[in-house]
Design a protein around this motif. Sequence first.
Motif, PDB file in Angstrom:
ATOM      1  N   ILE A 219       0.863  -1.170   0.000  1.00  0.00           N
ATOM      2  CA  ILE A 219       0.000   0.000   0.000  1.00  0.00           C
ATOM      3  C   ILE A 219       0.904   1.226   0.000  1.00  0.00           C
ATOM      4  O   ILE A 219       1.861   1.311   0.772  1.00  0.00           O
ATOM      5  CB  ILE A 219      -0.943  -0.009   1.214  1.00  0.00           C
ATOM      6  CG1 ILE A 219      -1.967  -1.122   1.014  1.00  0.00           C
ATOM      7  CG2 ILE A 219      -1.634   1.341   1.385  1.00  0.00           C
ATOM      8  CD1 ILE A 219      -2.992  -1.216   2.099  1.00  0.00           C
ATOM      9  N   PRO A 221       1.038   5.757  -0.740  1.00  0.00           N
ATOM     10  CA  PRO A 221       0.144   6.911  -0.630  1.00  0.00           C
ATOM     11  C   PRO A 221      -0.799   7.044  -1.830  1.00  0.00           C
ATOM     12  O   PRO A 221      -1.826   7.695  -1.734  1.00  0.00           O
ATOM     13  CB  PRO A 221       1.106   8.103  -0.561  1.00  0.00           C
ATOM     14  CG  PRO A 221       2.355   7.531   0.010  1.00  0.00           C
ATOM     15  CD  PRO A 221       2.450   6.148  -0.561  1.00  0.00           C
ATOM     16  N   SER A 224      -4.874   5.158  -1.808  1.00  0.00           N
ATOM     17  CA  SER A 224      -6.167   5.732  -1.419  1.00  0.00           C
ATOM     18  C   SER A 224      -6.773   6.548  -2.566  1.00  0.00           C
ATOM     19  O   SER A 224      -7.946   6.883  -2.538  1.00  0.00           O
ATOM     20  CB  SER A 224      -6.012   6.591  -0.166  1.00  0.00           C
ATOM     21  OG  SER A 224      -5.097   7.628  -0.402  1.00  0.00           O
ATOM     22  N   PRO A 604      10.424   7.149   2.792  1.00  0.00           N
ATOM     23  CA  PRO A 604      10.544   8.562   2.408  1.00  0.00           C
ATOM     24  C   PRO A 604      11.798   9.260   2.932  1.00  0.00           C
ATOM     25  O   PRO A 604      12.214  10.262   2.346  1.00  0.00           O
ATOM     26  CB  PRO A 604       9.273   9.189   3.012  1.00  0.00           C
ATOM     27  CG  PRO A 604       8.801   8.235   4.045  1.00  0.00           C
ATOM     28  CD  PRO A 604       9.216   6.880   3.591  1.00  0.00           C
ATOM     29  N   ALA A 619      16.135   9.877  12.661  1.00  0.00           N
ATOM     30  CA  ALA A 619      15.143   9.894  13.739  1.00  0.00           C
ATOM     31  C   ALA A 619      13.741   9.551  13.228  1.00  0.00           C
ATOM     32  O   ALA A 619      12.884   9.134  14.004  1.00  0.00           O
ATOM     33  CB  ALA A 619      15.132  11.266  14.403  1.00  0.00           C
ATOM     34  N   LEU A 620      13.512   9.715  11.938  1.00  0.00           N
ATOM     35  CA  LEU A 620      12.184   9.446  11.388  1.00  0.00           C
ATOM     36  C   LEU A 620      11.885   7.945  11.293  1.00  0.00           C
ATOM     37  O   LEU A 620      10.735   7.532  11.155  1.00  0.00           O
ATOM     38  CB  LEU A 620      12.047  10.094   9.996  1.00  0.00           C
ATOM     39  CG  LEU A 620      12.182  11.627   9.992  1.00  0.00           C
ATOM     40  CD1 LEU A 620      12.285  12.155   8.570  1.00  0.00           C
ATOM     41  CD2 LEU A 620      11.007  12.278  10.714  1.00  0.00           C
ATOM     42  N   ILE A 631      -1.356 -10.429  10.416  1.00  0.00           N
ATOM     43  CA  ILE A 631      -1.701 -11.864  10.433  1.00  0.00           C
ATOM     44  C   ILE A 631      -0.445 -12.714  10.642  1.00  0.00           C
ATOM     45  O   ILE A 631      -0.424 -13.632  11.466  1.00  0.00           O
ATOM     46  CB  ILE A 631      -2.409 -12.257   9.112  1.00  0.00           C
ATOM     47  CG1 ILE A 631      -3.788 -11.585   9.062  1.00  0.00           C
ATOM     48  CG2 ILE A 631      -2.521 -13.767   8.970  1.00  0.00           C
ATOM     49  CD1 ILE A 631      -4.511 -11.739   7.732  1.00  0.00           C
ATOM     50  N   ILE A 659       4.838  -4.036  12.631  1.00  0.00           N
ATOM     51  CA  ILE A 659       3.610  -4.686  12.186  1.00  0.00           C
ATOM     52  C   ILE A 659       2.775  -3.656  11.436  1.00  0.00           C
ATOM     53  O   ILE A 659       2.429  -2.602  11.987  1.00  0.00           O
ATOM     54  CB  ILE A 659       2.815  -5.251  13.386  1.00  0.00           C
ATOM     55  CG1 ILE A 659       3.680  -6.220  14.195  1.00  0.00           C
ATOM     56  CG2 ILE A 659       1.525  -5.912  12.912  1.00  0.00           C
ATOM     57  CD1 ILE A 659       4.117  -7.470  13.466  1.00  0.00           C
ATOM     58  N   THR A 660       2.490  -3.949  10.173  1.00  0.00           N
ATOM     59  CA  THR A 660       1.748  -2.985   9.353  1.00  0.00           C
ATOM     60  C   THR A 660       1.042  -3.676   8.203  1.00  0.00           C
ATOM     61  O   THR A 660       1.547  -4.674   7.648  1.00  0.00           O
ATOM     62  CB  THR A 660       2.686  -1.900   8.780  1.00  0.00           C
ATOM     63  OG1 THR A 660       1.967  -1.114   7.826  1.00  0.00           O
ATOM     64  CG2 THR A 660       3.895  -2.509   8.083  1.00  0.00           C
ATOM     65  N   GLN A 661      -0.102  -3.120   7.845  1.00  0.00           N
ATOM     66  CA  GLN A 661      -0.836  -3.660   6.693  1.00  0.00           C
ATOM     67  C   GLN A 661      -0.335  -3.083   5.387  1.00  0.00           C
ATOM     68  O   GLN A 661      -0.896  -3.360   4.322  1.00  0.00           O
ATOM     69  CB  GLN A 661      -2.327  -3.394   6.851  1.00  0.00           C
ATOM     70  CG  GLN A 661      -2.877  -4.044   8.094  1.00  0.00           C
ATOM     71  CD  GLN A 661      -4.366  -4.276   7.999  1.00  0.00           C
ATOM     72  OE1 GLN A 661      -4.842  -5.078   7.200  1.00  0.00           O
ATOM     73  NE2 GLN A 661      -5.108  -3.564   8.821  1.00  0.00           N
ATOM     74  N   ARG A 662       0.699  -2.266   5.445  1.00  0.00           N
ATOM     75  CA  ARG A 662       1.360  -1.802   4.215  1.00  0.00           C
ATOM     76  C   ARG A 662       1.755  -3.014   3.363  1.00  0.00           C
ATOM     77  O   ARG A 662       1.730  -2.966   2.150  1.00  0.00           O
ATOM     78  CB  ARG A 662       2.603  -0.982   4.586  1.00  0.00           C
ATOM     79  CG  ARG A 662       3.294  -0.304   3.414  1.00  0.00           C
ATOM     80  CD  ARG A 662       4.389   0.626   3.924  1.00  0.00           C
ATOM     81  NE  ARG A 662       5.682  -0.029   3.996  1.00  0.00           N
ATOM     82  CZ  ARG A 662       6.639   0.068   3.070  1.00  0.00           C
ATOM     83  NH1 ARG A 662       6.439   0.803   1.992  1.00  0.00           N
ATOM     84  NH2 ARG A 662       7.794  -0.537   3.220  1.00  0.00           N
ATOM     85  N   PRO A 665      -0.556 -10.019   3.676  1.00  0.00           N
ATOM     86  CA  PRO A 665      -0.188 -11.247   4.393  1.00  0.00           C
ATOM     87  C   PRO A 665       0.772 -12.084   3.552  1.00  0.00           C
ATOM     88  O   PRO A 665       0.633 -12.156   2.333  1.00  0.00           O
ATOM     89  CB  PRO A 665      -1.529 -11.973   4.564  1.00  0.00           C
ATOM     90  CG  PRO A 665      -2.564 -10.911   4.446  1.00  0.00           C
ATOM     91  CD  PRO A 665      -2.005  -9.889   3.506  1.00  0.00           C
TER      92      PRO A 665
END
Lengths: 710, 172
Positions: A219, A221, A224, A604, A619-620, A631, A659-662, A665
């Motif tokens: 996913i 930017p 969406s 980024p 730091a980002l 999952i 953990i991210t849905q970016r 599964p």
Amino acid sequence: MISHPDLSIEQLQEGKISGFETQIEIKKTTCAICSANCGIDASVKDGVVIKVEGTAENPANKGTLCSKGAANRQYIYHEDRIRTPLLKRGGKNSTEFEPISWDQALDIISSRMLEIKDQSGPESVVFFSGFPKRLRPFLKRLAHGFGSPNYCTESSTCFYATLIANKLNYGCAGEADIQNSECLLVWSTNPFHSATADVSNLLDAIDTGLKIIEVGPLITPLSSHADIHLRIRPGTSGALALGMAHVIIEEGLYDSDFVNHWTVGFDEYRKYTKQFTPSATEEITSVPAASIIQAARLYASSKTSSLMSGASPTVHHTNGVQNHRAITALIGLTGNFDRKGGNRVIPSSHYGFNTRQDEFEQSKPWSEMAPRIAQEVLPVWSELVEQAQAIPLPAQIHSGKPYPIRAMLAFGLNYRMWPGSDNMKESLKKLDFLVDIDLFLTDSAKLADLVLPACTSFEKNDLRVWSPNYAIWTEPVIKPVGESRSDINIIIDLADKLGLDDPLLKQGQEACLDWIIKPSGFTISDLKAAPGGMFLPEIETPFFQYKEKGFPTPSGKMEFCSSILKKAGYDALPKYVEPKHSPVSAPEMALDYPLILNTGSRLPMFMHSRTFRLPWTRALRHDPMADINPIDGERRDIKTGDTIKLSTHRSSITVKAHITQRVPPGVVAMFHAYPEADVNLLIEPDYCDPISGYPGFKSLLCEVTKIMDD
Amino acid sequence: MTQFAFSFDVSRCSACLACVVACQDQNDLIVENIAFRQVTIHEEGELSSVKISSLSLACCHCGDAPCVKACPTNAIFKQDDTGVVDINRDICIGCHCCELACPFGATKFAEDGKMAKCNLCHSRLTNNLEPACVKVCSTKALKAGPLEELTKQKTEKASVIILKSLITTQNK
């Protein structure tokens, strides 16, 4: 300068407002952290940059920057900058260096290079450029002037494989003409994080009705904003493209006029796509059949459709070139090649318009030099790309076959670019002589016998041209840090020391650039009159150039069946094969390593390894982190922040979990090049695409396991 | 007094984080490596319905600012011309009362123990320059200006979307 009567000097200084009162001057330069090279307004006081902003009048970034560009001060003034030439003391494995003078350094380099040339031939010396781009025409000229065919670059893992695919299909590449398009097919690229300053046009087009089909497992930017997002299993792009072609052909949505007049091999292609029914394609790609049909119809039936892909994501697979051929075949199939609102052909030189760059670079014909590294193994690369492929370099250093490689002159070398990076590191240690030119004493520079300090874009003259017609010649905005020098000037000085008979190079950077850009009708002097850059006269590039000249392929047509591939013994059709290590192709391996590892997708704040050391960008995203779907995390009791082992059958590294849905599964995404967690250690040195030699960075097998903290 | 403020368009933010660093560069937040602006990413939904969105937040320059009320030394104040919430660091005692009061976590504390915060680049603003974070924003998600103007722009944008949908419905 403007005077500001309403504000006190303290207020003006606090706001870093330029002007007479504050003695702050705005000087124009460019950012060189990535190749977008955004225009920069550097606020300079007492010879020091105190702030940077994007140049408002520069059409490439319109006053904006990304997080890396905004962090330029920490880049140019970093304490790790090398300040003098450095000579290694105490043998290959030492990391101790002593400062020496430029004269001494250039003398040592030229005498060692000439000695090795005498003993083993000029081809035993490799000329390499890492990420830096502007110096490349000069470095290639130096390499060939010296007599070595082995000029190679970071483009051995970036962009050229997509170019090869385009050349095989069309003889040239077409860029998405977004402004005139109704539908944009974005295939595995994230312009928001790879060309941050250039996305406002895309968003504006979306606001006024541009339809978006996004393809890619992650996913982004863009997702969406997308009308359809096809989240493929990594490495299956080719199958998805063939599946879309199946729908387009079956439903009669293809451009039969273009196909009949301007293509070869359509019947075989059509026959081949028959097996890629929507349900069969769903089986391979994990994309629902209904979405495949919907995407194919939207792309093919929009009045104008264009295709945007990244420099590398589609080709960082062991089936990369054929995948990318299958993808770009959709352009011709739907009649969108070199058409308004489709994918149009624009001049593809380093400078964005017609130049004499090729003549400048190729100072000696290939026929007068030894074969390039892996020339026999990668015949298509060697036919279509005017440099050596660097990925097989460590193999040749180790084997000495077909001839020994003994020395390397490198600009911005990073051995972590290579799959099996430890293997590349070991091979560098075997060289008799290694020179690295860099801003910082990197882990790769530490392997060198001699290190030279280069300066940043803020400290040198440079020419940058943005397509289609904006150009800038920059003057240094600050003095070089320490004794650092411009990379191009280092090359010119070396050419002199090496005794190259090259009167043009001897005249310096400006004269060389004037020679290169001569066909454009403007000169460096013209640009000097416009410090922030200027618009050049716009050159009308006509559409449908093939109708006049044919396609620059062997058949003169678009080739669904590539005659070049056929001649070289590969499949002529853009055939889909599984990635070498996938759950389908390597089920045994998948028992222990059930997840798909996808490396190197843009974050980024980082540009390869270039901004890790800057406190602001670091730091980002402080820790090296692997992105894992909830999952998969839950199944392994892994939560964000946990220390985990990311492993493949080759090796493992320790990172933090994110953990991210970016990521979907079954997929783990890991950014590359971290010194403390180098994901390329996990990839075999020969895990590569057979046509381009590109590493399969984006689809292999892995597992993640929690490490219990003591 | 005209109240100045930030506005943010969540549909355009790409979490590129440039605003965070541009602010640090403008305000020399070098030694402490603190940031006046923070970007938060939020994930909603699962699998095929998942949406990832992001918000860039700094001081909101509240009309009735709790930090101003909480400050025992009157170090925090609202600028007369712009309504910007600003701080006179000379008289800040580093008591953290503002931190307790601020609902947005906009107050930061520098190495000297005193509070530091976004002042909407007040001196740039009064000099007709955009705040550093706004200037750097490539998607134009982040804007700054007089509050009335910003809300007017949002109303217009929303109205166009509503109108477009109405026209489409009518045409059916």
